[in-house]
Design a protein around this motif. Structure first.
Motif, PDB file in Angstrom:
ATOM      1  N   ILE A  20       1.108   5.669   6.850  1.00  0.00           N
ATOM      2  CA  ILE A  20       1.671   5.851   5.510  1.00  0.00           C
ATOM      3  C   ILE A  20       1.982   7.322   5.264  1.00  0.00           C
ATOM      4  CG2 ILE A  20       0.965   5.852   3.080  1.00  0.00           C
ATOM      5  CD1 ILE A  20      -0.190   3.115   3.481  1.00  0.00           C
ATOM      6  N   PHE A  23       5.550   8.727   5.701  1.00  0.00           N
ATOM      7  CA  PHE A  23       6.478   8.308   4.642  1.00  0.00           C
ATOM      8  C   PHE A  23       6.172   8.989   3.334  1.00  0.00           C
ATOM      9  CE2 PHE A  23       9.545   5.389   6.035  1.00  0.00           C
ATOM     10  CZ  PHE A  23       9.109   5.109   7.317  1.00  0.00           C
ATOM     11  N   PHE A  24       4.925   9.230   3.134  1.00  0.00           N
ATOM     12  CA  PHE A  24       4.526   9.955   1.919  1.00  0.00           C
ATOM     13  C   PHE A  24       5.174  11.343   1.922  1.00  0.00           C
ATOM     14  CE2 PHE A  24       1.539  13.022   0.044  1.00  0.00           C
ATOM     15  CZ  PHE A  24       1.561  12.574  -1.270  1.00  0.00           C
ATOM     16  N   ALA A  27       9.067  10.980   1.530  1.00  0.00           N
ATOM     17  CA  ALA A  27       9.461  10.561   0.174  1.00  0.00           C
ATOM     18  C   ALA A  27       9.248  11.676  -0.831  1.00  0.00           C
ATOM     19  CB  ALA A  27       8.666   9.321  -0.235  1.00  0.00           C
ATOM     20  N   ASN A  28       8.216  12.466  -0.610  1.00  0.00           N
ATOM     21  CA  ASN A  28       7.898  13.518  -1.564  1.00  0.00           C
ATOM     22  C   ASN A  28       8.925  14.650  -1.558  1.00  0.00           C
ATOM     23  OD1 ASN A  28       5.827  12.620  -3.016  1.00  0.00           O
ATOM     24  ND2 ASN A  28       4.259  13.870  -2.051  1.00  0.00           N
ATOM     25  N   SER A  35      10.041   4.139  -6.297  1.00  0.00           N
ATOM     26  CA  SER A  35       8.938   3.843  -5.397  1.00  0.00           C
ATOM     27  C   SER A  35       8.437   2.411  -5.535  1.00  0.00           C
ATOM     28  CB  SER A  35       7.776   4.803  -5.643  1.00  0.00           C
ATOM     29  OG  SER A  35       6.742   4.465  -4.742  1.00  0.00           O
ATOM     30  N   GLY A  37       6.332   1.824  -3.145  1.00  0.00           N
ATOM     31  CA  GLY A  37       5.383   2.139  -2.079  1.00  0.00           C
ATOM     32  C   GLY A  37       3.949   2.310  -2.546  1.00  0.00           C
ATOM     33  N   VAL A  38       3.727   2.168  -3.827  1.00  0.00           N
ATOM     34  CA  VAL A  38       2.382   2.474  -4.322  1.00  0.00           C
ATOM     35  C   VAL A  38       1.471   1.251  -4.339  1.00  0.00           C
ATOM     36  CG1 VAL A  38       2.891   4.515  -5.691  1.00  0.00           C
ATOM     37  CG2 VAL A  38       3.270   2.280  -6.674  1.00  0.00           C
ATOM     38  N   GLY A  39       0.234   1.492  -3.973  1.00  0.00           N
ATOM     39  CA  GLY A  39      -0.737   0.406  -3.922  1.00  0.00           C
ATOM     40  C   GLY A  39      -1.675   0.457  -5.110  1.00  0.00           C
ATOM     41  N   TYR A 125      -5.160  -4.075   5.271  1.00  0.00           N
ATOM     42  CA  TYR A 125      -5.298  -2.784   4.591  1.00  0.00           C
ATOM     43  C   TYR A 125      -5.565  -1.702   5.650  1.00  0.00           C
ATOM     44  CZ  TYR A 125      -7.576   0.724   1.579  1.00  0.00           C
ATOM     45  OH  TYR A 125      -7.926   1.870   0.936  1.00  0.00           O
ATOM     46  N   VAL A 126      -4.913  -0.548   5.464  1.00  0.00           N
ATOM     47  CA  VAL A 126      -4.881   0.457   6.533  1.00  0.00           C
ATOM     48  C   VAL A 126      -6.243   1.055   6.904  1.00  0.00           C
ATOM     49  CG1 VAL A 126      -2.480   1.147   6.172  1.00  0.00           C
ATOM     50  CG2 VAL A 126      -4.282   2.255   4.842  1.00  0.00           C
ATOM     51  N   ALA A 347      11.495   3.763  -1.813  1.00  0.00           N
ATOM     52  CA  ALA A 347      10.354   3.915  -0.907  1.00  0.00           C
ATOM     53  C   ALA A 347       9.612   2.594  -0.777  1.00  0.00           C
ATOM     54  CB  ALA A 347       9.412   4.992  -1.424  1.00  0.00           C
ATOM     55  N   VAL A 348       9.529   2.103   0.461  1.00  0.00           N
ATOM     56  CA  VAL A 348       8.685   0.941   0.770  1.00  0.00           C
ATOM     57  C   VAL A 348       7.803   1.355   1.948  1.00  0.00           C
ATOM     58  CG1 VAL A 348      10.380  -0.751  -0.023  1.00  0.00           C
ATOM     59  CG2 VAL A 348      10.386  -0.050   2.372  1.00  0.00           C
ATOM     60  N   VAL A 349       6.823   0.549   2.269  1.00  0.00           N
ATOM     61  CA  VAL A 349       5.931   0.924   3.373  1.00  0.00           C
ATOM     62  C   VAL A 349       6.224   0.027   4.577  1.00  0.00           C
ATOM     63  CG1 VAL A 349       3.530   1.208   4.104  1.00  0.00           C
ATOM     64  CG2 VAL A 349       4.158   1.584   1.711  1.00  0.00           C
ATOM     65  N   ARG A 363       6.314  -3.556   3.082  1.00  0.00           N
ATOM     66  CA  ARG A 363       5.556  -3.861   1.871  1.00  0.00           C
ATOM     67  C   ARG A 363       6.268  -3.279   0.652  1.00  0.00           C
ATOM     68  NH1 ARG A 363      -0.211  -1.289   0.260  1.00  0.00           N
ATOM     69  NH2 ARG A 363       1.214   0.307  -0.535  1.00  0.00           N
TER      70      ARG A 363
ATOM     71  N   VAL B 161       4.157   8.755  -4.600  1.00  0.00           N
ATOM     72  CA  VAL B 161       5.270   7.861  -4.256  1.00  0.00           C
ATOM     73  C   VAL B 161       4.809   6.754  -3.291  1.00  0.00           C
ATOM     74  CG1 VAL B 161       7.581   7.762  -3.238  1.00  0.00           C
ATOM     75  CG2 VAL B 161       6.897   9.729  -4.607  1.00  0.00           C
ATOM     76  N   ILE B 162       3.942   7.128  -2.387  1.00  0.00           N
ATOM     77  CA  ILE B 162       3.389   6.159  -1.427  1.00  0.00           C
ATOM     78  C   ILE B 162       1.867   6.249  -1.506  1.00  0.00           C
ATOM     79  CG2 ILE B 162       3.208   5.547   1.023  1.00  0.00           C
ATOM     80  CD1 ILE B 162       6.062   5.413   0.489  1.00  0.00           C
ATOM     81  N   SER B 163       1.208   5.127  -1.574  1.00  0.00           N
ATOM     82  CA  SER B 163      -0.262   5.140  -1.528  1.00  0.00           C
ATOM     83  C   SER B 163      -0.747   3.829  -0.923  1.00  0.00           C
ATOM     84  CB  SER B 163      -0.855   5.359  -2.916  1.00  0.00           C
ATOM     85  OG  SER B 163      -0.711   4.208  -3.702  1.00  0.00           O
TER      86      SER B 163
END
Lengths: 388, 164
Positions: A20, A23-24, A27-28, A35, A37-39, A125-126, A347-349, A363, B161-163
């Protein structure tokens, strides 16, 4: 003479960084990115919960708590777990942790002997794999499939069991697939678990976010409580990710050993967070219900939208993720995610960060507003069409 | 369509009246035609009265004033407070009228371009209505929250943005 890096723990050095992370960083650096991409919830923690924290500070609650956590919070959690037909002694079978993550870590460290195998249904989950490795275990992926709604079956589990298998980590509703398990599914799994004398770490952090059917905990099935460590917390259901309040529930024999690690490393979870969590559990049901309803509406919207774009997407029945199949585009999940980010600014994962069987999927978190979901879907559509 | 579904539609429209029928249908897993029909029914039955925006007027109109006026009245035989309330709410200056419990009977919200305009309305029109016994006018200084919306809300999306 060896370098500093060479002198560091080989176990840690050999851990790959989270997929992740790349990509973080990417994307930043970009602007106007939508996004998915957030969990974590897009809601801010309900006001009543934040207010309870302020009040606790005003009252001078700034001290340590017992290693196990505030007794009143443990009592509230025990009462809450009864909704899932689970009975735990709040004084002996519950510990408040720094998020569900710490609970998973101390559970693994308590259960694992060097070389034991930890079975992890994937996509997963990672953190499960790295945590297992850090505990000295060998992670073993159990691949689940989209055409079976990413459910774990007894047959799939059986195929990966060896004499070294010790622990099964369950995460349902699942991050990243949104899959849930029925009671019948879990009964079959429980049979295999008992047959092979395994322990189960059951991560039920998304239990409240079950949209179809009712969440069942494997710990509630006959013969399972004594071999299950239930892990959960406030993060997802009450939009309290940053508070880092989680818990583990397990038979005293196991929990008392887990608490040893907790007391020597963490000591206790912050008292203000525990006070806030107590308020959430006691009085936050209306806000929670509202948030769950919103996630459910967005879930329908995004799944329909993705399918209309031409991306096959199984029905996620829990959590807040859609896990569409992007293989029809001819790209790998990393290529798709990177292309979508660079050219579509969404942004996707990539699915491969959740295990090899996540390859070909991405995701998409729908914990974001309807407007954002609709704009993201338009951009994904343009990106997918551009590939044809 | 059942009552629960209709309520869900109302909540969605109340939060954002610009949501299309198709979007609402997708969000609820319903057929768009049924959603359109339910909305039409609720419009016909005056459950949905109007579609409007919540506007922070302070940002665009410096001359606008809002007054909250507590009114004591003498209720009338057979029509109670309704007839007097109607005489008041028909004035275009009046944006809302509520029957209240407590130390006064009606609460009247009046909007005007300046204080003088509101003062004239109160002294020349409202106070002179028969059965109006007294009025107490409060001028609204700042709106912090209205219709469930916090004005100038500073709580943006702080998430990464990603987590995981």
């Amino acid at each position: 003479m060896s370098t500093i890096h060479e002198r560091l723990s080989p176990v840690v050095r050999n851990l790959p960084p989270s997929g992740i992370r790349r990509f973080f960083d990417l994307a930043n650096q970009m602007e106007d990115v939508i996004s998915l991409g957030v969990g974590e919830p897009d809601f801010v923690t309900p006001w009543r919960v934040r207010e309870a924290c302020y009040y606790s500070l005003e009252q001078g609650y700034t001290s340590y708590t017992s290693n196990h956590g505030l007794p009143e919070l443990r009592e509230a959690i025990a009462a809450y777990l009864e909704n899932f037909h689970l009975q735990y002694d709040p004084m002996k079978e519950l510990v408040i942790t720094i998020g569900g993550s710490e609970a998973i870590d101390i559970a693994l460290r308590t259960l694992i002997c060097p070389g034991d195998e930890v079975l992890i249904p994937e996509p997963a989950y990672v953190s499960y794999r790295p945590c297992a490795i850090l505990a000295g275990a060998v992670p073993v992926g159990v691949e689940t499939r989209a055409d079976d709604d990413f459910r774990l079956t007894a047959e799939l589990l059986r195929e990966r069991i060896t004499p070294r298998s010790k622990v099964l980590i369950l995460c349902f509703p699942n991050n990243p697939t949104g899959a849930i398990m029925s009671e019948d599914d879990l009964r079959s799994i429980a049979q295999v678990v008992i047959e092979h004398d395994l322990f189960v770490i059951s991560d039920e952090i998304y239990a409240e976010l079950t949209y179809e059917g009712k969440h069942v905990s494997i710990a509630s099935l006959p013969g399972m409580k004594e071999r299950t460590i239930l892990v959960s917390g406030m993060s997802k259901a009450f939009a309290m990710t940053g508070w880092r309040i989680g818990y583990a529930a397990a038979p005293e024999e196991i929990l008392s050993e887990m608490v040893k690690i907790h007391q020597y490393t963490i000591l206790c979870a912050p008292i203000m967070g525990q006070k806030a969590a107590l308020e959430a559990l006691k009085h936050g049901q209306v806000e929670k219900k509202h948030m769950v309803e919103r996630y459910n509406q967005r879930r329908r919207l995004i799944v329909k939208g993705l399918r209309e774009i031409g991306l096959a997407c199984h029905e996620p029945k829990g959590a807040f993720y859609a896990f569409p199949d992007i293989r029809s585009t001819g790209l790998t999940s990393e290529q798709f995610a990177e292309g979508l980010l660079r050219y579509g600014k969404v942004a996707v994962v990539p699915g491969n960060v959740f295990g090899e069987c996540g390859e070909g999927f991405v995701r998409c978190s729908y914990a974001t507003s309807v407007d954002q979901i609709q704009r993201a879907l338009e951009r994904i559509d343009r990106f997918v069409q551009s590939l044809k | 369509m059942d009552k629960k579904r209709k309520l869900e539609i109302l909540h969605l429209l109340h939060e954002n009246s610009r949501l299309s029928v198709e979007t609402i249908a997708d969000m609820l897993g319903e057929d768009p035609q049924e959603v359109a029909q339910a909305i039409a029914e609720m419009e016909r039955d005056h459950v949905i009265l109007r579609y409007s925006a919540v506007v922070n007027w302070d940002k665009v109109e410096s001359q606008r004033v809002t007054a909250v006026i507590d009114v004591k009245v003498t209720p009338q035989r057979e029509v109670g407070f309704d007839a007097i309330a109607e005489r008041i709410y028909r004035f275009p200056e009046v944006s809302a009228v509520y029957l209240m419990s407590g130390s006064f009977d009606l609460q009247v919200i009046v909007e005007g371009r300046h204080i003088k305009e509101v003062a004239q309305f109160v002294s020349q029109k409202l106070s002179t209505i028969e059965h109006v016994n007294s009025t107490t006018t409060h001028f609204l200084l700042k709106t912090y929250k209205s219709d469930g919306v916090i004005f100038d809300d500073q709580e943006g999306d702080q998430r990464l943005v990603i987590s995981p």
